[in-house]
Design a protein around this motif. Structure first.
Motif, PDB file in Angstrom:
ATOM      1  N   THR A   1       0.849  -1.184   0.000  1.00  0.00           N
ATOM      2  CA  THR A   1       0.000   0.000   0.000  1.00  0.00           C
ATOM      3  C   THR A   1       0.886   1.235   0.000  1.00  0.00           C
ATOM      4  O   THR A   1       1.811   1.348   0.816  1.00  0.00           O
ATOM      5  CB  THR A   1      -0.912   0.024   1.235  1.00  0.00           C
ATOM      6  OG1 THR A   1      -1.751  -1.141   1.214  1.00  0.00           O
ATOM      7  CG2 THR A   1      -1.793   1.274   1.238  1.00  0.00           C
ATOM      8  N   ALA A   2       0.639   2.146  -0.930  1.00  0.00           N
ATOM      9  CA  ALA A   2       1.438   3.365  -1.028  1.00  0.00           C
ATOM     10  C   ALA A   2       1.387   4.143   0.276  1.00  0.00           C
ATOM     11  O   ALA A   2       0.328   4.274   0.902  1.00  0.00           O
ATOM     12  CB  ALA A   2       0.936   4.227  -2.180  1.00  0.00           C
ATOM     13  N   GLY A   3       2.533   4.625   0.710  1.00  0.00           N
ATOM     14  CA  GLY A   3       2.605   5.427   1.918  1.00  0.00           C
ATOM     15  C   GLY A   3       2.690   4.641   3.207  1.00  0.00           C
ATOM     16  O   GLY A   3       2.789   5.233   4.283  1.00  0.00           O
ATOM     17  N   GLN A   4       2.687   3.336   3.128  1.00  0.00           N
ATOM     18  CA  GLN A   4       2.798   2.495   4.318  1.00  0.00           C
ATOM     19  C   GLN A   4       4.086   1.679   4.269  1.00  0.00           C
ATOM     20  O   GLN A   4       4.396   1.059   3.255  1.00  0.00           O
ATOM     21  CB  GLN A   4       1.598   1.547   4.431  1.00  0.00           C
ATOM     22  CG  GLN A   4       0.285   2.241   4.699  1.00  0.00           C
ATOM     23  CD  GLN A   4      -0.846   1.265   4.929  1.00  0.00           C
ATOM     24  OE1 GLN A   4      -0.634   0.057   5.082  1.00  0.00           O
ATOM     25  NE2 GLN A   4      -2.076   1.771   4.963  1.00  0.00           N
ATOM     26  N   ARG A   5       4.829   1.690   5.350  1.00  0.00           N
ATOM     27  CA  ARG A   5       6.065   0.918   5.431  1.00  0.00           C
ATOM     28  C   ARG A   5       5.726  -0.567   5.470  1.00  0.00           C
ATOM     29  O   ARG A   5       4.940  -1.018   6.307  1.00  0.00           O
ATOM     30  CB  ARG A   5       6.854   1.327   6.674  1.00  0.00           C
ATOM     31  CG  ARG A   5       8.298   0.836   6.686  1.00  0.00           C
ATOM     32  CD  ARG A   5       9.027   1.494   7.848  1.00  0.00           C
ATOM     33  NE  ARG A   5      10.421   1.084   7.942  1.00  0.00           N
ATOM     34  CZ  ARG A   5      11.418   1.635   7.267  1.00  0.00           C
ATOM     35  NH1 ARG A   5      11.176   2.627   6.443  1.00  0.00           N
ATOM     36  NH2 ARG A   5      12.661   1.216   7.429  1.00  0.00           N
TER      37      ARG A   5
END
Length: 334
Positions: free
Chosen positions: A91-95
């Motif tokens: 998921t974009a923006g999640q480490r």
């Protein structure tokens, strides 16, 4: 360090819905969107100790702007080895912890690799629009599972390249590729215009030279800070700089090694870093230079054209993307 050139190319695909949520599917070959500016790489921990890589024959080549042999990296499997990406979507923006395994022809996980440039495996991650770039160095567990944290800034299609040489006297260097998708709202970006100067983290890097299809040519990159040449670059993975080139459109992969190495008696620690490279064909390429100074690794990015479109870089200047600061993973990468 030898002046080697490993060229790989691939064609793969992901599906994207413009202006809406990016669908994360598998098994589809993507349409490539041109994009802009570099993104982070990760810093490494203490090096394992420099070791001189064994020269390997270049796979793929070019004559007259055409690749003369079947290109590597087009497949997720090659030479009896397979890149098994256990994390095909994030998921974009999640480490997220990116995990993968290199498997041999029997399906067993490979646990023995040759060290090249101080690491057993180099992982390159790039977005299809060439906006985001990471050079990562994951860690390997005893069972052969590799892992590294990633935090991708934007939704869309990405390509993961595993660059390694299995153990064995006759083993050849391989670069296997796999698709990675980041879900979220997708907005395609345009490829930056050709530029001869790049700015990143307060540094200015000037590119002198041109990338030529089917012919080796020298690329010189000069690093300065606050208008002063940087003459005290620090070794990074056994060199004063590392250059990766990706061809816009299909992300053909060139891993170029610098001319000379620290401690060889002739190579100065800056401000110039010299490389020799051969483009596999005409086209537009994105160059990513990693260098270390004052204990930090930085990335400068350039857009260049090779062949009939343009035979040299232009003097246009592009500012580095704000997201292009090193985000160091190993938590590292480069």
């Amino acid at each position: 360090m030898h002046t080697g050139l490993r060229i790989t190319a691939f064609a793969a695909a992901l599906a994207a819905t413009f202006g809406t949520a990016y669908g994360v599917g598998t098994g589809m070959d993507p349409i490539v969107a041109d994009g802009a500016a570099p993104a982070p790489h990760d810093e490494h921990g203490e090096p394992d100790g420099p070791r001189e890589p064994t020269p390997r024959p270049t796979r793929g080549g070019a004559q007259g702007g055409h690749e003369s042999t079947p290109a590597g990296g087009l497949r997720i499997s090659e030479g009896g080895y397979t890149l098994d990406l256990a994390t095909p979507r994030v998921t974009a923006g999640q480490r997220t912890e990116l995990r993968f395994t290199v498997r041999d022809a029997s399906g067993a996980a490979v646990t023995a690799f040759q060290r090249e440039h101080e690491k057993e495996l180099h992982l390159i991650l790039a977005s299809r629009d060439l906006v985001t770039y990471r050079h990562l160095h994951p860690t390997r567990a005893a069972d052969g599972t590799w892992s590294t944290p990633v935090d991708l800034p934007a939704a869309g299609g990405y390509r993961v390249f595993a660059d390694f040489t299995p153990s064995g006297a006759d083993a050849e260097n391989l670069t296997l590729g796999a698709d990675l998708a980041a879900s979220g709202r997708y907005e395609p970006a345009r490829l930056p215009a050709p530029n001869g100067t790049a700015r990143t983290d307060g540094y200015e890097v000037e590119l002198d030279g041109s990338l030529r299809p089917g012919r080796a040519s020298e690329l010189k990159l000069k690093v300065s800070r606050d208008g002063e040449p940087v003459g005290d670059l620090q070794p990074y993975l056994g060199a004063y700089g590392h250059l990766v080139a990706l061809r816009s459109g299909d992300l053909a992969y060139l891993h170029v090694h610098p001319n000379g190495e620290p401690g060889d008696g002739t190579t100065a620690p800056g401000p110039e870093i010299s490389f020799t490279a051969t483009a596999p064909s005409d086209g537009t390429y994105r160059l990513f230079l990693d260098f270390r100074h004052r204990g930090e690794v930085h990335t400068a990015a350039f857009t260049v054209r090779a062949g009939s479109a343009t035979d040299s870089t232009t003097g246009a200047t592009t500012e580095a993307d704000p997201g292009a600061t090193p985000e160091h993973a190993d938590g590292h990468g480069h």
